[in-house]
Enzyme design. Structure first.
Site, PDB file in Angstrom:
ATOM      1  N   ARG A 133      -2.389  21.969 -14.534  1.00 39.88           N
ATOM      2  CA  ARG A 133      -1.378  20.976 -14.883  1.00 39.88           C
ATOM      3  C   ARG A 133      -1.476  20.549 -16.342  1.00 39.88           C
ATOM      4  NH1 ARG A 133       1.011  15.933 -11.247  1.00 39.88           N
ATOM      5  NH2 ARG A 133       2.410  15.189 -12.854  1.00 39.88           N
ATOM      6  N   LYS A 151       7.727  23.046 -13.521  1.00 39.83           N
ATOM      7  CA  LYS A 151       6.838  21.902 -13.348  1.00 39.83           C
ATOM      8  C   LYS A 151       6.395  21.802 -11.901  1.00 39.83           C
ATOM      9  CE  LYS A 151       5.721  17.222 -14.417  1.00 39.83           C
ATOM     10  NZ  LYS A 151       5.930  16.046 -15.238  1.00 39.83           N
ATOM     11  N   HIS A 182       9.131   9.740 -28.163  1.00 39.32           N
ATOM     12  CA  HIS A 182       8.099  10.601 -27.585  1.00 39.32           C
ATOM     13  C   HIS A 182       8.428  12.090 -27.770  1.00 39.32           C
ATOM     14  CE1 HIS A 182       5.123  12.235 -24.893  1.00 39.32           C
ATOM     15  NE2 HIS A 182       6.073  12.807 -24.186  1.00 39.32           N
ATOM     16  N   GLU A 197      -3.953  17.127 -11.851  1.00 39.45           N
ATOM     17  CA  GLU A 197      -4.362  17.537 -13.188  1.00 39.45           C
ATOM     18  C   GLU A 197      -5.849  17.758 -13.338  1.00 39.45           C
ATOM     19  OE1 GLU A 197      -2.098  15.742 -16.310  1.00 39.45           O
ATOM     20  OE2 GLU A 197      -3.599  16.258 -17.826  1.00 39.45           O
ATOM     21  N   HIS A 208       1.214  17.699 -26.853  1.00 43.13           N
ATOM     22  CA  HIS A 208       1.025  16.273 -26.596  1.00 43.13           C
ATOM     23  C   HIS A 208      -0.208  15.673 -27.246  1.00 43.13           C
ATOM     24  CE1 HIS A 208       4.393  16.754 -23.955  1.00 43.13           C
ATOM     25  NE2 HIS A 208       4.360  15.489 -23.570  1.00 43.13           N
ATOM     26  N   ARG A 223       0.810  -1.237   0.000  1.00 38.72           N
ATOM     27  CA  ARG A 223       0.000   0.000   0.000  1.00 38.72           C
ATOM     28  C   ARG A 223       0.833   1.271   0.000  1.00 38.72           C
ATOM     29  NH1 ARG A 223      -3.208  -2.912   3.613  1.00 38.72           N
ATOM     30  NH2 ARG A 223      -4.946  -3.885   2.504  1.00 38.72           N
ATOM     31  N   ASN A 260       0.780  19.553 -21.131  1.00 40.61           N
ATOM     32  CA  ASN A 260       0.498  18.721 -22.304  1.00 40.61           C
ATOM     33  C   ASN A 260       0.648  19.478 -23.621  1.00 40.61           C
ATOM     34  OD1 ASN A 260      -0.122  16.477 -20.723  1.00 40.61           O
ATOM     35  ND2 ASN A 260      -2.229  17.164 -20.440  1.00 40.61           N
ATOM     36  N   HIS A 269       0.774  12.747 -29.419  1.00 39.44           N
ATOM     37  CA  HIS A 269       0.272  11.398 -29.115  1.00 39.44           C
ATOM     38  C   HIS A 269      -0.457  10.793 -30.300  1.00 39.44           C
ATOM     39  CE1 HIS A 269       0.239  11.954 -24.460  1.00 39.44           C
ATOM     40  NE2 HIS A 269       1.348  11.354 -24.871  1.00 39.44           N
ATOM     41  N   GLU A 308      11.203  18.485 -24.696  1.00 38.18           N
ATOM     42  CA  GLU A 308      10.388  18.788 -23.508  1.00 38.18           C
ATOM     43  C   GLU A 308      10.946  20.009 -22.770  1.00 38.18           C
ATOM     44  OE1 GLU A 308       7.520  17.079 -22.384  1.00 38.18           O
ATOM     45  OE2 GLU A 308       7.619  15.157 -23.428  1.00 38.18           O
ATOM     46  N   LYS A 316       3.643  11.255 -11.316  1.00 38.02           N
ATOM     47  CA  LYS A 316       2.841  10.344 -12.136  1.00 38.02           C
ATOM     48  C   LYS A 316       3.617   9.039 -12.308  1.00 38.02           C
ATOM     49  CE  LYS A 316      -0.016  13.394 -14.964  1.00 38.02           C
ATOM     50  NZ  LYS A 316      -0.361  13.815 -16.345  1.00 38.02           N
TER      51      LYS A 316
HETATM   52 ZN    ZN Z   1       5.949  14.317 -22.759  1.00 35.77          ZN
END
Ligand code: ZN
Ligand code: ADP
Length: 383
Positions: A254, A240, A279, A250, A261, A134, A258, A265, A198, A156
């Site tokens: 936040r 960040k 990426h 988010e 992105h 946990r 992106n 993506h 990035e 994340k």
């Molecule tokens: Zn990224």
């Protein structure tokens, strides 16, 4: 505290009781354990918590000895699990095996995990830390530029599903992040450049002065100049962490992270995540598209898009789809992929658009048709 750790640049991620430090500098790895002893109160407990080092084969070959020697010298007991490099490692199967391994080796809740590698290792090891017993504490030692500026800040963690990337995961903050800029020397050039995309993202989304600094100093950053690297990484981590401190999960601001992105993506997904585009490369193209779309919608001057494009392409990043055009589906299919993106709300698309360099904003209700028309134009131009 050891010298390298003391002299390192520091960023504090202000999350109340879960606040933590990011130390950034050249040569930190050799003193990683001292850095941990200086920053992690829980290491004062008796018996002292043990560390589970999770890494990949490439990083282990180059740097594991250095990390282990540092832990040995400081009297921090540890065991190491070496995984195959590559995105396929962020799988249920590896997560399962890793969890069983940690239990078999009797890692307790009071022990801690060291995620030692790029984003793949950080996401997987972080997710194991979030869920084992946990929740165990973990330390990130990111070894790619991408992970140092992006994935190791903000908590994340997660793995991929057959339904998509990062669909299974948790928010789980590390206790400490140690970013040694020297280890980037061995990173393949293409990986370094992809991480740099990035870095540029932070300038474009919220800091015009930083973007201008990158225009002047980007080549130094990419040449591995320690000071330039540390300054760039620190600026990204500061931005960040300020954003994450305001919106950990988010629900709002936040999402600015992106930028590029949604477009990026869609390209990665259309290519089946086969590695044709890294990426960061997809994000480079995606950011230029987001800015070009913003300009077309009359939100920002065209010059803003062309300036971003000029900088990214001068340093060797892709900025359009010409090299992959043959392998992409049409505009309609790309727009459909975007609509499936987990960030889509209702029929409208949520995009990060810009009013200028450093002035990104969240556009909540972009009609899918306008995006599709835009993409059609882009694909025709690149084809
Ligand atoms: Zn990224
Ligand atoms: P990302 O951080 O871009 O998500 P990965 O975790 O997939 O990346 O790492 C990219 C590749 O670079 C992997 O093959 C990994 O083993 C390798 N790698 C990571 N750090 C280093 C380093 N400091 N030197 C050389 N190769 C590295």
């Amino acid at each position: 505290m050891s010298t390298a750790c003391k002299e390192a640049q520091a960023v504090t991620v202000g999350l109340g009781g879960r606040a933590y430090e990011i130390r950034i500098g050249a040569g930190l790895l050799a003193e990683a354990a001292d850095c941990m002893l200086a920053h992690l109160d829980f290491l004062d407990a008796t018996p002292r918590p043990r560390a589970a080092i999770i890494t990949d084969r490439n990083v282990a070959r180059l740097y594991l000895d250095e990390l282990e020697s540092s832990l040995n010298a400081a009297g921090i007991a540890h065991e190491t699990r070496i995984l195959p490099p590559g995105e396929a490692t962020k799988s249920f199967a590896h997560y399962h095996q890793l969890s069983e391994w940690l239990l078999e080796r009797r890692f307790e809740r009071g022990d801690f995990i060291i995620a030692f590698g790029g984003g793949v290792i950080g996401d997987l090891a972080g997710f194991a830390a979030a869920t084992l017993r946990r929740g165990m504490r973990f330390v990130q030692i990111p070894t790619t530029l991408l992970a140092q500026v992006d994935s190791s800040v903000g908590g994340k963690t997660g793995i991929n599903s057959t339904h998509g990337k990062n669909l299974i995961g948790a928010f789980h903050q590390p206790s400490l992040v140690i970013a040694d800029t020297s280890v980037l020397d061995t990173l393949p050039r293409r990986e370094l450049l992809a991480g740099y995309a990035e870095v540029v993202k932070y300038g474009l989304l919220g800091d015009a002065a930083f973007f201008a600094w990158l225009e002047d100093n980007g080549a130094r950053v990419l040449a591995g100049d320690g000071q330039a690297l540390a300054r760039a990484i620190r600026t990204c981590c500061e931005m960040k962490s300020a954003i994450v401190a305001r919106d950990e999960r988010e629900s709002g601001v936040r999402a600015l992270l992106n930028l590029g992105h949604t477009f990026g993506h869609a390209l990665e997904a259309a290519l089946g995540y086969d590695g044709t585009l890294l990426h960061g490369e997809a994000v480079a193209i995606g950011m230029v598209q987001a800015l070009r779309f913003s300009a077309r919608e009359g939100l920002c001057p065209a010059e803003c898009a062309s300036r971003a494009e000029a900088h990214l392409s001068a340093l060797g990043l892709p900025v359009d789809t010409s090299a992959i055009r043959d392998r992409l589906p049409g505009a309609e299919a790309l727009a459909a992929i975007m609509a499936q993106d987990k960030k889509a709300k209702g029929g409208k698309l949520v995009f990060i658009l810009a009013r200028g360099i450093g002035e990104a904003f969240i556009a909540e209700d972009v009609p899918a048709r306008r995006v599709e028309d835009f993409l059609r134009g882009e694909l025709e131009r690149d084809g």
